[in-house]
Design a protein around this motif. Structure first.
Motif, PDB file in Angstrom:
ATOM      1  N   TRP A   1     -22.936  17.506 -10.500  1.00 26.61           N
ATOM      2  CA  TRP A   1     -23.728  18.693 -10.816  1.00 26.61           C
ATOM      3  C   TRP A   1     -24.122  19.451  -9.550  1.00 26.61           C
ATOM      4  O   TRP A   1     -24.134  20.685  -9.528  1.00 26.61           O
ATOM      5  N   LEU A   2     -24.438  18.722  -8.486  1.00 26.78           N
ATOM      6  CA  LEU A   2     -24.816  19.359  -7.228  1.00 26.78           C
ATOM      7  C   LEU A   2     -23.642  20.097  -6.598  1.00 26.78           C
ATOM      8  O   LEU A   2     -23.811  21.171  -6.007  1.00 26.78           O
ATOM      9  N   SER A   3     -22.472  19.557  -6.737  1.00 25.19           N
ATOM     10  CA  SER A   3     -21.304  20.157  -6.089  1.00 25.19           C
ATOM     11  C   SER A   3     -20.737  21.335  -6.890  1.00 25.19           C
ATOM     12  O   SER A   3     -20.242  22.300  -6.298  1.00 25.19           O
ATOM     13  N   GLU A   4     -20.791  21.276  -8.216  1.00 22.53           N
ATOM     14  CA  GLU A   4     -20.177  22.333  -9.008  1.00 22.53           C
ATOM     15  C   GLU A   4     -20.941  23.648  -8.921  1.00 22.53           C
ATOM     16  O   GLU A   4     -20.348  24.718  -9.060  1.00 22.53           O
ATOM     17  N   PHE A   5     -22.218  23.598  -8.699  1.00 25.21           N
ATOM     18  CA  PHE A   5     -22.980  24.836  -8.611  1.00 25.21           C
ATOM     19  C   PHE A   5     -22.690  25.567  -7.300  1.00 25.21           C
ATOM     20  O   PHE A   5     -22.759  26.797  -7.241  1.00 25.21           O
ATOM     21  N   LYS A   6     -22.370  24.843  -6.268  1.00 32.82           N
ATOM     22  CA  LYS A   6     -22.077  25.479  -4.975  1.00 32.82           C
ATOM     23  C   LYS A   6     -20.782  26.277  -5.028  1.00 32.82           C
ATOM     24  O   LYS A   6     -20.651  27.291  -4.337  1.00 32.82           O
ATOM     25  N   THR A   7     -19.832  25.850  -5.817  1.00 30.36           N
ATOM     26  CA  THR A   7     -18.541  26.551  -5.931  1.00 30.36           C
ATOM     27  C   THR A   7     -18.506  27.524  -7.111  1.00 30.36           C
ATOM     28  O   THR A   7     -17.435  28.052  -7.428  1.00 30.36           O
ATOM     29  N   LEU A   8     -19.629  27.743  -7.731  1.00 29.53           N
ATOM     30  CA  LEU A   8     -19.667  28.591  -8.928  1.00 29.53           C
ATOM     31  C   LEU A   8     -19.727  30.065  -8.528  1.00 29.53           C
ATOM     32  O   LEU A   8     -20.451  30.448  -7.613  1.00 29.53           O
ATOM     33  N   ARG A   9     -18.914  30.890  -9.228  1.00 27.60           N
ATOM     34  CA  ARG A   9     -18.931  32.327  -8.993  1.00 27.60           C
ATOM     35  C   ARG A   9     -20.133  32.964  -9.694  1.00 27.60           C
ATOM     36  O   ARG A   9     -20.631  32.467 -10.693  1.00 27.60           O
ATOM     37  N   GLU A  10     -20.550  34.095  -9.186  1.00 32.28           N
ATOM     38  CA  GLU A  10     -21.726  34.757  -9.759  1.00 32.28           C
ATOM     39  C   GLU A  10     -21.435  35.322 -11.137  1.00 32.28           C
ATOM     40  O   GLU A  10     -22.331  35.387 -11.992  1.00 32.28           O
ATOM     41  N   THR A  11     -20.200  35.731 -11.389  1.00 30.53           N
ATOM     42  CA  THR A  11     -19.866  36.282 -12.701  1.00 30.53           C
ATOM     43  C   THR A  11     -19.889  35.228 -13.811  1.00 30.53           C
ATOM     44  O   THR A  11     -20.127  35.561 -14.977  1.00 30.53           O
ATOM     45  N   SER A  12     -19.629  33.994 -13.472  1.00 31.55           N
ATOM     46  CA  SER A  12     -19.615  32.922 -14.467  1.00 31.55           C
ATOM     47  C   SER A  12     -20.953  32.208 -14.596  1.00 31.55           C
ATOM     48  O   SER A  12     -21.051  31.180 -15.268  1.00 31.55           O
ATOM     49  N   LEU A  13     -21.987  32.758 -13.962  1.00 30.37           N
ATOM     50  CA  LEU A  13     -23.304  32.117 -13.990  1.00 30.37           C
ATOM     51  C   LEU A  13     -23.927  32.114 -15.390  1.00 30.37           C
ATOM     52  O   LEU A  13     -24.498  31.088 -15.799  1.00 30.37           O
ATOM     53  N   PRO A  14     -23.838  33.191 -16.185  1.00 26.32           N
ATOM     54  CA  PRO A  14     -24.444  33.142 -17.528  1.00 26.32           C
ATOM     55  C   PRO A  14     -23.812  32.079 -18.435  1.00 26.32           C
ATOM     56  O   PRO A  14     -24.532  31.373 -19.157  1.00 26.32           O
ATOM     57  N   ASN A  15     -22.496  31.947 -18.409  1.00 26.24           N
ATOM     58  CA  ASN A  15     -21.843  30.917 -19.235  1.00 26.24           C
ATOM     59  C   ASN A  15     -22.223  29.515 -18.773  1.00 26.24           C
ATOM     60  O   ASN A  15     -22.431  28.611 -19.599  1.00 26.24           O
ATOM     61  N   TYR A  16     -22.322  29.343 -17.473  1.00 26.58           N
ATOM     62  CA  TYR A  16     -22.723  28.038 -16.937  1.00 26.58           C
ATOM     63  C   TYR A  16     -24.149  27.685 -17.365  1.00 26.58           C
ATOM     64  O   TYR A  16     -24.426  26.539 -17.743  1.00 26.58           O
ATOM     65  N   ALA A  17     -25.053  28.673 -17.338  1.00 24.94           N
ATOM     66  CA  ALA A  17     -26.440  28.425 -17.724  1.00 24.94           C
ATOM     67  C   ALA A  17     -26.554  28.108 -19.212  1.00 24.94           C
ATOM     68  O   ALA A  17     -27.380  27.276 -19.614  1.00 24.94           O
ATOM     69  N   THR A  18     -25.727  28.743 -20.044  1.00 24.45           N
ATOM     70  CA  THR A  18     -25.782  28.489 -21.485  1.00 24.45           C
ATOM     71  C   THR A  18     -25.309  27.083 -21.817  1.00 24.45           C
ATOM     72  O   THR A  18     -25.894  26.396 -22.677  1.00 24.45           O
ATOM     73  N   ASN A  19     -24.272  26.614 -21.144  1.00 20.82           N
ATOM     74  CA  ASN A  19     -23.728  25.278 -21.420  1.00 20.82           C
ATOM     75  C   ASN A  19     -24.530  24.167 -20.760  1.00 20.82           C
ATOM     76  O   ASN A  19     -24.353  22.996 -21.113  1.00 20.82           O
ATOM     77  N   LEU A  20     -25.394  24.509 -19.817  1.00 20.79           N
ATOM     78  CA  LEU A  20     -26.100  23.478 -19.069  1.00 20.79           C
ATOM     79  C   LEU A  20     -27.120  22.741 -19.933  1.00 20.79           C
ATOM     80  O   LEU A  20     -27.325  21.528 -19.755  1.00 20.79           O
ATOM     81  N   LYS A  21     -27.757  23.419 -20.872  1.00 20.35           N
ATOM     82  CA  LYS A  21     -28.809  22.780 -21.670  1.00 20.35           C
ATOM     83  C   LYS A  21     -28.261  21.747 -22.651  1.00 20.35           C
ATOM     84  O   LYS A  21     -29.021  20.924 -23.170  1.00 20.35           O
ATOM     85  N   ASP A  22     -26.966  21.792 -22.917  1.00 18.30           N
ATOM     86  CA  ASP A  22     -26.373  20.833 -23.861  1.00 18.30           C
ATOM     87  C   ASP A  22     -25.907  19.545 -23.178  1.00 18.30           C
ATOM     88  O   ASP A  22     -25.443  18.632 -23.866  1.00 18.30           O
ATOM     89  N   ARG A  23     -26.052  19.461 -21.879  1.00 16.66           N
ATOM     90  CA  ARG A  23     -25.616  18.265 -21.153  1.00 16.66           C
ATOM     91  C   ARG A  23     -26.773  17.267 -21.073  1.00 16.66           C
ATOM     92  O   ARG A  23     -27.516  17.206 -20.112  1.00 16.66           O
ATOM     93  N   SER A  24     -26.917  16.500 -22.133  1.00 12.87           N
ATOM     94  CA  SER A  24     -28.038  15.548 -22.228  1.00 12.87           C
ATOM     95  C   SER A  24     -27.932  14.425 -21.202  1.00 12.87           C
ATOM     96  O   SER A  24     -28.953  13.934 -20.705  1.00 12.87           O
ATOM     97  N   SER A  25     -26.719  14.011 -20.869  1.00 11.49           N
ATOM     98  CA  SER A  25     -26.559  12.934 -19.877  1.00 11.49           C
ATOM     99  C   SER A  25     -27.042  13.390 -18.501  1.00 11.49           C
ATOM    100  O   SER A  25     -27.650  12.614 -17.755  1.00 11.49           O
ATOM    101  N   LEU A  26     -26.812  14.661 -18.163  1.00 11.67           N
ATOM    102  CA  LEU A  26     -27.282  15.186 -16.886  1.00 11.67           C
ATOM    103  C   LEU A  26     -28.805  15.246 -16.858  1.00 11.67           C
ATOM    104  O   LEU A  26     -29.425  14.884 -15.848  1.00 11.67           O
TER     105      LEU A  26
END
Length: 419
Positions: free
Chosen positions: A12-37
């Motif tokens: 989780w720490l590494s994937e956010f560093k390589t994340l593009r700004e345009t894909s930030l809304p989709n990443y934020a929407t899917n983040l709340k469903d990751r219960s294991s994280l």
């Protein structure tokens, strides 16, 4: 922490560093469903000596200041656990272990007290009026509310309270600690509807721990770890009660009820009037049926809803209906009321006294009122039923005057008529 959980956090720490700004809304929407994280991050926060704690706090702060609403709420869900860890570490006087957590709390606080232009925020709160219905009460169920002069003068007026502006803080001290933490809990309570159940469970647990640590009830609750008393302020406890009240009816009945009892226990020991007032009011309003409901699912508040239809009957006599009735009488056409008006004008008035004031003889009393009434009704009937009344209005009036004169000559007693 297990190796798998550590691997989830590192990914989780590494994937956010390589994340593009345009894909930030989709990443934020899917983040709340990751219960294991989410569960892995809770374990990292609960271990102050973990090497992942500092990068995790830094990542959560980046989420909060990114401006994305979903990422901001993702950081807020860990706020109760972060507050508990900071208070537990500060009580043990191990200040160096709480450096990253303190920096995260201060960062969130300094971001929340200003708007996007950098100006200080002033929060406003409207105090509800008991004279107006809400989802919690109906004015009719409270009882009779006397309409005094002061109550009428304040009717419809709402009282607004203001909070702020709040000063910037560079570090947490014993003097400003609970001022900052109370404001952070206020921000958390503003987003309670978006918080997952695991965050509400954490809130209930840390409220119980903060209130009973160092007191005899800690042995009853079987809480281990911190055995020193954690100081709290009155405002901080009121903010805890706000979250507890929401958790009571959001699927966490048992944990929230236990936390409510612990807050009352601590407020009684500290002699804090505000938390005692709020907590006892919450406890008195708890429905007994909610305790008997099933443990699964969200509880519901049973309230009386104001009906949409009007409770006032259409046939009720009101000032408006009387006024409308008067308007209808005045607005009737004149040609329809000619006969009626003539009939009203020619109704004779029975005089029971003589103008000269002379008393009548006993023999004249024998004349009954039946003859007088018959003459009176005959004149009225002839006037009302005659279709030629319009053309003979004046002769009929003269005729009625003669009838009236005959009646006055016949009845000369100044007293009341005896039936």
């Amino acid at each position: 922490m297990f190796t798998t959980e550590k691997g989830v956090v590192e990914e989780w720490l590494s994937e956010f560093k390589t994340l593009r700004e345009t894909s930030l809304p989709n990443y934020a929407t899917n983040l709340k469903d990751r219960s294991s994280l989410v569960s892995s991050l809770y374990k990292v926060i609960q271990e102050p000596q973990s090497e992942l704690l500092e990068p995790v706090c830094h990542q959560l702060f980046e989420f909060y200041r990114s401006g994305e609403e979903q990422l901001l709420r993702f950081t807020l869900q860990f706020l109760p656990e972060l507050i508990w860890c900071y208070l537990a570490i500060s009580t043990s006087r191990n200040v160096h272990s709480s450096g990253c957590i303190e920096a995260l709390l201060l960062g969130v606080y300094n971001l929340e007290i200003v708007d996007r232009q950098g100006h200080s925020k002033v929060l406003s709160f409207t105090i509800p009026s008991l004279s107006k219905p809400s989802v919690y009460h109906e004015p009719s169920s409270i009882g009779s509310m006397a309409l005094t002069e002061s109550a009428l003068s304040q009717h419809g007026l709402s009282k607004v309270m203001y909070s702020g502006p709040h000063p910037q803080r560079e570090m947490l001290t014993a003097q400003n600690r609970f001022e900052v933490l109370t404001f952070l809990l206020l921000c958390y309570n503003a987003a309670l509807t978006y918080m997952p159940s695991v965050s509400l469970q954490s809130l209930c647990q840390i409220c119980s721990r903060i209130c009973v640590c160092g007191y005899p009830r800690q042995h009853v609750r079987k809480y281990k770890g911190v055995s020193s008393r954690i100081p709290v302020s009155s405002g901080f406890m009121v903010q805890m009660l706000t979250g507890i009240y929401f958790a009571l009816y959001s699927g966490e009945w048992e944990l929230a009820q236990k936390a409510l009892d612990d807050i009352i226990y601590r407020a009684q020991l500290e002699l804090y009037p505000e938390p005692l007032l709020v907590a006892n009011a919450i406890k008195a309003s708890l429905p007994p049926s909610a305790m008997k409901s099933s443990k699964e699912g969200t509880r519901c508040i049973q309230v009386e809803i104001t009906p949409t239809s009007s409770r006032i009957s259409r046939n009720a006599v009101t000032s408006m209906s009387i006024r409308g009735h008067r308007w209808k009488r005045h607005e009737q056409p004149d040609n329809n009321n000619d006969t009626t008006e003539v009939g009203i004008l020619v109704i004779p008035e029975i005089s029971v006294t003589n103008v000269s004031g002379e008393r009548t003889g006993n023999g004249e009393k024998g004349r009954t009122l039946g003859d007088i009434d018959a003459q009176h009704m005959q004149g009225v009937q002839e006037t009302a039923t005659d279709p030629r009344t319009e053309s003979k209005g004046l002769p009929e009036i003269r005729r009625q005057k003669s009838v009236r004169k005959m009646m006055e000559d016949g009845v000369t007693s100044p007293g009341r008529v005896q039936f």
